[in-house]
Design a protein around this motif. Sequence first.
Motif, mmCIF file in Angstrom:
data_model
loop_
_atom_site.group_PDB
_atom_site.id
_atom_site.type_symbol
_atom_site.label_atom_id
_atom_site.label_comp_id
_atom_site.label_asym_id
_atom_site.label_seq_id
_atom_site.Cartn_x
_atom_site.Cartn_y
_atom_site.Cartn_z
ATOM 1 N N HIS A 46 82.935 32.254 37.355
ATOM 2 C CA HIS A 46 81.647 31.672 36.830
ATOM 3 C C HIS A 46 80.464 32.567 37.247
ATOM 4 C CE1 HIS A 46 83.925 28.564 35.132
ATOM 5 N NE2 HIS A 46 84.669 28.543 36.083
ATOM 6 N N VAL A 47 80.765 33.794 37.805
ATOM 7 C CA VAL A 47 79.608 34.719 38.203
ATOM 8 C C VAL A 47 79.945 36.037 37.343
ATOM 9 C CG1 VAL A 47 79.290 33.686 40.469
ATOM 10 C CG2 VAL A 47 81.004 35.607 40.296
ATOM 11 N N ASP A 48 79.029 37.047 37.606
ATOM 12 C CA ASP A 48 79.147 38.269 36.907
ATOM 13 C C ASP A 48 80.476 39.011 37.313
ATOM 14 O OD1 ASP A 48 77.257 37.695 34.964
ATOM 15 O OD2 ASP A 48 75.736 38.443 36.062
ATOM 16 N N GLY A 49 80.817 38.893 38.578
ATOM 17 C CA GLY A 49 81.974 39.444 39.282
ATOM 18 C C GLY A 49 83.230 38.718 39.336
ATOM 19 N N TYR A 50 83.892 38.277 40.411
ATOM 20 C CA TYR A 50 85.147 38.075 40.360
ATOM 21 C C TYR A 50 85.294 36.654 41.188
ATOM 22 C CZ TYR A 50 86.207 42.663 39.267
ATOM 23 O OH TYR A 50 86.301 44.098 38.507
ATOM 24 N N ASN A 51 86.420 35.819 40.792
ATOM 25 C CA ASN A 51 86.559 34.802 41.280
ATOM 26 C C ASN A 51 88.071 34.919 42.196
ATOM 27 O OD1 ASN A 51 86.930 32.117 42.623
ATOM 28 N ND2 ASN A 51 87.904 31.404 40.873
ATOM 29 N N LEU A 52 87.926 34.953 43.439
ATOM 30 C CA LEU A 52 89.289 35.247 44.156
ATOM 31 C C LEU A 52 89.918 33.767 44.576
ATOM 32 C CD1 LEU A 52 91.324 36.676 46.053
ATOM 33 C CD2 LEU A 52 89.696 36.559 47.636
ATOM 34 N N MET A 66 97.340 35.638 46.283
ATOM 35 C CA MET A 66 95.973 36.177 45.847
ATOM 36 C C MET A 66 95.847 36.512 44.488
ATOM 37 S SD MET A 66 95.331 38.134 49.575
ATOM 38 C CE MET A 66 97.326 38.402 49.442
ATOM 39 N N LEU A 67 94.960 35.752 43.738
ATOM 40 C CA LEU A 67 94.585 36.119 42.366
ATOM 41 C C LEU A 67 93.338 36.359 42.237
ATOM 42 C CD1 LEU A 67 96.536 32.794 41.158
ATOM 43 C CD2 LEU A 67 97.374 34.893 41.231
ATOM 44 N N VAL A 68 93.022 37.668 41.355
ATOM 45 C CA VAL A 68 91.534 37.806 41.066
ATOM 46 C C VAL A 68 91.512 37.696 39.523
ATOM 47 C CG1 VAL A 68 89.964 39.935 41.275
ATOM 48 C CG2 VAL A 68 91.640 39.580 43.095
ATOM 49 N N PHE A 69 90.200 36.982 39.272
ATOM 50 C CA PHE A 69 89.998 36.651 38.029
ATOM 51 C C PHE A 69 88.639 37.271 37.579
ATOM 52 C CE2 PHE A 69 93.336 33.501 38.695
ATOM 53 C CZ PHE A 69 94.065 33.512 37.297
ATOM 54 N N ASP A 70 88.308 37.666 36.309
ATOM 55 C CA ASP A 70 86.856 37.980 35.737
ATOM 56 C C ASP A 70 86.701 36.670 35.205
ATOM 57 O OD1 ASP A 70 88.194 38.758 33.432
ATOM 58 O OD2 ASP A 70 87.883 40.588 33.430
ATOM 59 N N LYS A 71 85.755 36.795 34.024
ATOM 60 C CA LYS A 71 85.123 35.684 33.461
ATOM 61 C C LYS A 71 86.240 35.549 32.240
ATOM 62 C CE LYS A 71 80.287 35.878 33.867
ATOM 63 N NZ LYS A 71 78.946 35.675 33.086
ATOM 64 N N GLU A 72 87.147 36.422 32.080
ATOM 65 C CA GLU A 72 87.794 36.347 30.828
ATOM 66 C C GLU A 72 89.474 36.179 31.146
ATOM 67 O OE1 GLU A 72 87.252 39.590 28.222
ATOM 68 O OE2 GLU A 72 85.380 38.962 27.863
ATOM 69 N N LYS A 73 90.152 36.750 32.245
ATOM 70 C CA LYS A 73 91.429 36.769 32.354
ATOM 71 C C LYS A 73 91.597 37.047 33.944
ATOM 72 C CE LYS A 73 91.344 41.545 31.082
ATOM 73 N NZ LYS A 73 90.137 41.573 31.180
ATOM 74 N N LEU A 74 92.982 37.050 34.319
ATOM 75 C CA LEU A 74 93.693 37.448 35.860
ATOM 76 C C LEU A 74 93.574 39.117 35.697
ATOM 77 C CD1 LEU A 74 95.034 36.977 38.270
ATOM 78 C CD2 LEU A 74 97.265 37.280 36.942
ATOM 79 N N VAL A 75 93.086 39.489 36.372
ATOM 80 C CA VAL A 75 92.968 40.935 36.598
ATOM 81 C C VAL A 75 93.685 41.518 37.674
ATOM 82 C CG1 VAL A 75 90.697 41.290 35.486
ATOM 83 C CG2 VAL A 75 90.778 41.001 37.815
ATOM 84 N N TYR A 76 94.154 40.888 38.610
ATOM 85 C CA TYR A 76 95.011 41.450 39.883
ATOM 86 C C TYR A 76 95.633 40.273 40.622
ATOM 87 C CZ TYR A 76 96.304 44.577 43.547
ATOM 88 O OH TYR A 76 97.021 45.473 44.443
ATOM 89 N N LYS A 77 96.830 40.509 40.977
ATOM 90 C CA LYS A 77 97.651 39.465 41.981
ATOM 91 C C LYS A 77 98.467 40.378 43.167
ATOM 92 C CE LYS A 77 101.707 38.995 38.852
ATOM 93 N NZ LYS A 77 102.542 37.918 38.084
ATOM 94 N N THR A 78 98.396 39.715 44.330
ATOM 95 C CA THR A 78 99.186 40.187 45.143
ATOM 96 C C THR A 78 99.631 39.258 46.459
ATOM 97 O OG1 THR A 78 99.304 41.956 46.578
ATOM 98 C CG2 THR A 78 97.287 40.942 46.445
ATOM 99 N N ASN A 79 100.470 39.541 46.895
ATOM 100 C CA ASN A 79 100.826 38.988 48.259
ATOM 101 C C ASN A 79 100.572 39.512 49.315
ATOM 102 O OD1 ASN A 79 103.554 38.090 45.877
ATOM 103 N ND2 ASN A 79 102.726 36.448 47.020
ATOM 104 N N ASP A 80 99.915 40.686 49.219
ATOM 105 C CA ASP A 80 99.898 41.625 50.458
ATOM 106 C C ASP A 80 98.160 41.797 50.266
ATOM 107 O OD1 ASP A 80 99.335 44.196 51.632
ATOM 108 O OD2 ASP A 80 101.262 44.341 51.778
#
Length: 225
Positions: free
Chosen positions: A138-144, A201-215
């Motif tokens: 809900h910000v211009d960057g990312y939600n971790l 760990m999941l990284v989302f932008d305003k529209e979708k999941l952009v990255y996921k990792t266990n590391d």
Amino acid sequence: MRHSSFVLILFGILFLTACGSQAVEYEESTYSHFEDNKMIGNVWDVSTGRVEVDISEWEKRDRKGPNGTDEGYLYIAKVGEETTIKHEDGTEASIEDLKRGQKVLVTPPRGGSFEGTPEEIILLEMTYEEKYARLLSHVDGYNLVVMYEEGSTLPAELQESLYEEILDITDEEVVATWRPYDEEYVVDYKEELGIPEFPIMLVFDKEKLVYKTNDVEELYEFFEY
């Protein structure tokens, strides 16, 4: 001279006040699209013969201002034999089909009380944005999002220090949340996002999941570029 100055100042005050009043008068609520006769909310919890529905947004439909206020409102729907539960397409449903987060239409709307026995509960179709609202940024960057199994203990590197490290290595705007995996939520994130194991760990932008990792190191590399 003093009289003229006073008149000019008074006129200025009245003009600014009028402009301010006009701005407030035309400022609509964020939730003004809700209709009085359609009490729509999201299931908060389900138990035997009882459904708790978060109707906060519907309740604030007449509030002025772009963001409303922060308080929440729950409606307790006591499900009796006279209560019909169905899907939006008209097919039959039951209280067992209600999951946390499910968008529902409860009829009739509440009167003077925040509990009652509704005539009908309709499970409404939900958009992608509605299903993923708690995860999307809900910000211009990312939600971790650090997602973990409820009751488990997170390793030290996945606690608050993780967020502090991210802020040190990136110029992006980042917020972070720690969220237990909810098996009873309307969306099975584990299945839909292809999560192999927790914690993750999941990284989302305003529209979708952009990255996921266990590391953790891989996460740092993502934010360094």
